[in-house]
Design an enzyme around this catalytic site. Sequence first.
Site, mmCIF file in Angstrom:
data_model
loop_
_atom_site.group_PDB
_atom_site.id
_atom_site.type_symbol
_atom_site.label_atom_id
_atom_site.label_comp_id
_atom_site.label_asym_id
_atom_site.label_seq_id
_atom_site.Cartn_x
_atom_site.Cartn_y
_atom_site.Cartn_z
ATOM 1 N N SER A 1 0.802 -1.216 0.000
ATOM 2 C CA SER A 1 0.000 0.000 0.000
ATOM 3 C C SER A 1 0.840 1.272 0.000
ATOM 4 O O SER A 1 1.644 1.483 -0.902
ATOM 5 C CB SER A 1 -0.994 -0.057 1.171
ATOM 6 O OG SER A 1 -2.048 0.844 0.969
ATOM 7 N N LYS B 1 -0.434 -4.150 -3.233
ATOM 8 C CA LYS B 1 -1.738 -3.666 -2.748
ATOM 9 C C LYS B 1 -1.856 -2.200 -3.158
ATOM 10 O O LYS B 1 -1.376 -1.317 -2.476
ATOM 11 C CB LYS B 1 -1.784 -3.821 -1.232
ATOM 12 C CG LYS B 1 -3.106 -3.715 -0.461
ATOM 13 C CD LYS B 1 -4.146 -2.848 -0.949
ATOM 14 C CE LYS B 1 -5.293 -2.697 0.036
ATOM 15 N NZ LYS B 1 -5.976 -1.448 -0.144
#
Length: 137
Positions: free
Chosen positions: A41, A66
């Site tokens: 992320s 992600k």
Amino acid sequence: MTEDYRLMIQAGGARQPLYSRESGAVASQPLQVWVNGRTASSAEVLAAALHDNCRAKVVGAKTYGKGIIQGVFGLSDGGALIETVASYATPAGAEINERGIAPDEERIFLSDVLGSSFLDADIKGAAIAQPVCGTRR
């Protein structure tokens, strides 16, 4: 202290100044970003941004991948709808989701295999140099 700033350019093209009270002395020091398969992320976004802006070398293993942003929308019956509303991309335009960030240099860290007590050994073994600009993973 001198006040320094740079511009952040948002997706829509809007420019917003980012201010710092520190001098740019640290900006000239070599930097490595260590990543592995658990890096995800916003950490992937940061690693890619530092790499794509010729600021850091990315070392380790391919990241998790992600790279989506999800919104949660409440429903009248009390339930919720979770929907993907955006995705992350690197400054160079590469998608992160399900692809991850490949390192400039593959390396297995002792601390990943043997535990955090080996972090000092990883740091001592690091050969930190200025990144080579213009290379894409």
